[in-house]
Design an enzyme around this catalytic site. Sequence first.
Site, mmCIF file in Angstrom:
data_model
loop_
_atom_site.group_PDB
_atom_site.id
_atom_site.type_symbol
_atom_site.label_atom_id
_atom_site.label_comp_id
_atom_site.label_asym_id
_atom_site.label_seq_id
_atom_site.Cartn_x
_atom_site.Cartn_y
_atom_site.Cartn_z
ATOM 1 N N ARG A 166 26.182 -13.217 55.725
ATOM 2 C CA ARG A 166 26.811 -12.771 56.974
ATOM 3 C C ARG A 166 26.364 -11.368 57.395
ATOM 4 N NH1 ARG A 166 32.426 -10.748 58.734
ATOM 5 N NH2 ARG A 166 32.804 -11.796 60.730
ATOM 6 N N ILE A 201 31.147 -11.810 66.532
ATOM 7 C CA ILE A 201 30.910 -12.727 65.417
ATOM 8 C C ILE A 201 32.286 -13.093 64.886
ATOM 9 C CG2 ILE A 201 30.593 -10.793 63.797
ATOM 10 C CD1 ILE A 201 28.769 -12.608 62.147
ATOM 11 N N SER A 202 32.565 -14.376 64.787
ATOM 12 C CA SER A 202 33.912 -14.832 64.456
ATOM 13 C C SER A 202 34.345 -14.405 63.062
ATOM 14 C CB SER A 202 34.000 -16.361 64.560
ATOM 15 O OG SER A 202 33.903 -16.785 65.898
ATOM 16 N N GLN A 203 35.642 -14.236 62.922
ATOM 17 C CA GLN A 203 36.270 -13.994 61.625
ATOM 18 C C GLN A 203 35.925 -15.154 60.688
ATOM 19 O OE1 GLN A 203 40.477 -13.758 62.170
ATOM 20 N NE2 GLN A 203 40.956 -13.669 59.996
#
Length: 221
Positions: free
Chosen positions: A37, A63-65
């Site tokens: 990530r 950017i998503s959790q």
Amino acid sequence: MEDSYLHKGLRRKLIKILRDKGIQDELVLQAIDRVPRHIFLDNAFLEHAYQDKAFPIGDGQTISQPYTVASQTSLLKLSPGMKVLEIGTGSGYQCSVLLEMGVNVFTIEYHKSLFEKSKKMLQSLGYKAQFFCGDGSEGLARFGPYDRILATAGAPYVPQKLLEQLKVGGILVIPVGDQKTQKMLRLTKVTEKEITQEECGDFRFVPLVGKDGWNAKTNKL
């Protein structure tokens, strides 16, 4: 950018956090454990890459959790070889997790700069998806129908065109609501005329922009 033992150790800690938050699909957790990530983040956020938080990536997008990525991916009930449409490529992180699940991904991004950046990033990492720049709220009809469709931005309603591009037996996962919070919906296409719907929790996403989404300039319908 290097994927070091330190990064891998931090990912293992993240996986424990996701388990503690209720993510039970081991295949999803294994996929997240394989995706670096930190490579998808701007330098300013690198030290926070494996916290369970969302971060800005430009063009008003995030950017998503990781919990959100794990939750949405679990709701899809994926099997290797499935054809999946992802609406909102964003950073490419969610797309990478899908690819690690062994599915064939068609991903579409509205913002050209993000499209170019994420395509280059994923290709440099060896990921093979079909990348498109355009209005994801209308889907990608010419390559449908799809086994699964995933929207990674909040829609004001469920676009009919997405349901039309879903195979019978297919699943659409999409957050629907206003621009502050959305309900995560899982819709299953039982027959051409019958759709079942489940509510799967409250989330917060950036707006889905496009003809069947929010206006990109005014953020209104």
